[in-house]
Write a protein that holds these residues in place. Structure first.
Motif, PDB file in Angstrom:
ATOM      1  N   LEU A 120       0.824  -1.208   0.000  1.00 52.96           N
ATOM      2  CA  LEU A 120       0.000   0.000   0.000  1.00 52.96           C
ATOM      3  C   LEU A 120       0.860   1.260   0.000  1.00 52.96           C
ATOM      4  N   ASP A 135      -7.982   6.802  -1.275  1.00 58.96           N
ATOM      5  CA  ASP A 135      -8.397   5.444  -0.928  1.00 58.96           C
ATOM      6  C   ASP A 135      -7.224   4.645  -0.368  1.00 58.96           C
ATOM      7  N   LEU A 136      -6.053   4.836  -0.958  1.00 56.32           N
ATOM      8  CA  LEU A 136      -4.865   4.139  -0.471  1.00 56.32           C
ATOM      9  C   LEU A 136      -4.522   4.570   0.952  1.00 56.32           C
ATOM     10  N   THR A 138      -6.558   5.759   3.180  1.00 49.00           N
ATOM     11  CA  THR A 138      -7.591   5.217   4.075  1.00 49.00           C
ATOM     12  C   THR A 138      -7.291   3.763   4.420  1.00 49.00           C
ATOM     13  N   ALA A 139      -6.881   2.990   3.408  1.00 53.07           N
ATOM     14  CA  ALA A 139      -6.544   1.578   3.634  1.00 53.07           C
ATOM     15  C   ALA A 139      -5.317   1.446   4.521  1.00 53.07           C
ATOM     16  N   LYS A 142      -6.370   2.196   8.132  1.00 55.41           N
ATOM     17  CA  LYS A 142      -7.135   1.079   8.695  1.00 55.41           C
ATOM     18  C   LYS A 142      -6.209  -0.088   9.048  1.00 55.41           C
ATOM     19  N   THR A 143      -5.260  -0.371   8.162  1.00 62.64           N
ATOM     20  CA  THR A 143      -4.333  -1.484   8.401  1.00 62.64           C
ATOM     21  C   THR A 143      -3.411  -1.182   9.564  1.00 62.64           C
ATOM     22  N   HIS A 162      -9.981  -8.461   4.980  1.00 62.68           N
ATOM     23  CA  HIS A 162      -9.207  -7.226   4.871  1.00 62.68           C
ATOM     24  C   HIS A 162      -8.294  -7.276   3.653  1.00 62.68           C
ATOM     25  N   ARG A 163      -7.670  -8.425   3.408  1.00 55.96           N
ATOM     26  CA  ARG A 163      -6.778  -8.565   2.261  1.00 55.96           C
ATOM     27  C   ARG A 163      -7.543  -8.360   0.949  1.00 55.96           C
ATOM     28  N   GLY A 165     -10.066  -6.401   0.337  1.00 57.77           N
ATOM     29  CA  GLY A 165     -10.237  -4.972   0.093  1.00 57.77           C
ATOM     30  C   GLY A 165      -8.945  -4.320  -0.347  1.00 57.77           C
ATOM     31  N   VAL A 166      -7.839  -4.688   0.293  1.00 58.91           N
ATOM     32  CA  VAL A 166      -6.533  -4.148  -0.079  1.00 58.91           C
ATOM     33  C   VAL A 166      -6.171  -4.573  -1.505  1.00 58.91           C
ATOM     34  N   LEU A 169      -7.677  -2.482  -4.236  1.00 59.81           N
ATOM     35  CA  LEU A 169      -6.962  -1.217  -4.414  1.00 59.81           C
ATOM     36  C   LEU A 169      -5.650  -1.409  -5.165  1.00 59.81           C
TER      37      LEU A 169
END
Length: 277
Positions: A120, A135-136, A138-139, A142-143, A162-163, A165-166, A169
């Motif tokens: 990311l 978006d990146l 935000t990810a 969160k991570t 979770h993976r 969603g990542v 992106l």
């Protein structure tokens, strides 16, 4: 919750193994089977017989020679020191046996989260991904929050969800980067089964080689600029003279698993392994 600096050099340090600050977690928590990569069997949660009392490997400088190529190419992405010094506050498993099993279960989850952060952050620092940088970020936030949870909460994380969603992106980031190769047609069939493939001098620029099985492939003098290499298996692949500058999602562990030379061109964040010399 405070997050690590977004400075690129600091991020690379935070997401790289610092064995001096780790309690040898990869040498204990992870299992392996006797094979071309490991000289003997070891169960998860059992210390490797080469692990010393100071948590250092007794054969670190001879891993390949002693039959432990798998250890030589392993990368925890900084999860080892994070679990050792942050999640457990410097309390090691040898001094607190009650926490040992939990620590060994937390470590591989943290490793996966840190690997996601590695990709990311790389995507975030590529100019072509500007349309999705919010978006990146935000990810990433969160991570990072997940990595800071208490041990029992880390064990409850749905890593697969979770993976997913990542990964969505990262796929978008990959398309944005590779879109810069106009009218490029990559004619590679069965990209996941390229074991031993003869690709000497091939133009692979802008190709999507995510998860490709390139074990022992002949990739000498190939052009892999702007190529998506996330998860590609480079074990014993011949990268002598290949150009991987500008490739995306390539890790040091992948490079370490391959064969190369001083003429192999790597992204600036990666180094030529000692065994290439």
């Amino acid at each position: 919750m405070s997050h690590p600096s977004t400075d690129k050099d600091n991020i690379q340090t935070q997401l790289s193994a610092d064995c001096e600050s780790c309690f040898g977690l990869c040498c204990v928590a992870l299992p392996y089977v006797k094979s071309a990569d490991f000289a003997f069997n070891k169960n998860g949660g059992t210390p490797c017989r080469n692990l010393q009392s100071d948590f250092r490997c007794g054969i670190h400088k001879e891993l390949r020679k002693k039959g432990f190529k798998g250890c030589a190419v392993y990368e925890c992405f900084g999860a080892g020191q994070k679990v050792s010094q942050v999640t457990y506050g410097g309390n090691d498993w040898r001094n607190d046996s009650a926490l040992a099993g939990e620590m060994f279960d937390v470590f591989p989850i943290m490793q996966q989260l840190h690997e996601m952060l590695y990709y990311l952050y790389e995507a975030l620092h590529i100019d072509d991904t500007n349309p999705i940088q919010e978006d990146l970020q935000t990810a990433i936030d969160k991570t990072e929050d997940l990595t800071g949870l208490k041990p029992k909460d880390i064990l409850d994380i749905d890593v697969s969800e979770h993976r997913a969603g990542v990964n969505t992106l990262l796929l978008r980031a990959s398309k944005l980067v590779r879109a810069n190769i106009p009218n490029k047609e990559i004619k590679i069939n069965r990209k996941r089964d390229l074991i031993g493939a003869k690709l000497h001098g091939a133009d692979l620029r802008g190709a999507n080689l995510r998860g490709a099985m390139l074990i022992a492939a002949d990739l000498r003098k190939t052009d892999m600029r702007e190529t998506d290499l996330i998860g590609a298996d480079f074990r014993d692949a011949d990268l002598r003279g290949a150009n991987l500058e500008g490739s995306i999602f390539l890790t040091q562990a992948q490079v370490n698993a391959a064969i190369g030379d001083v003429h192999t061109k790597l992204p600036p964040s990666l180094s030529i392994p000692d065994h290439w010399n």
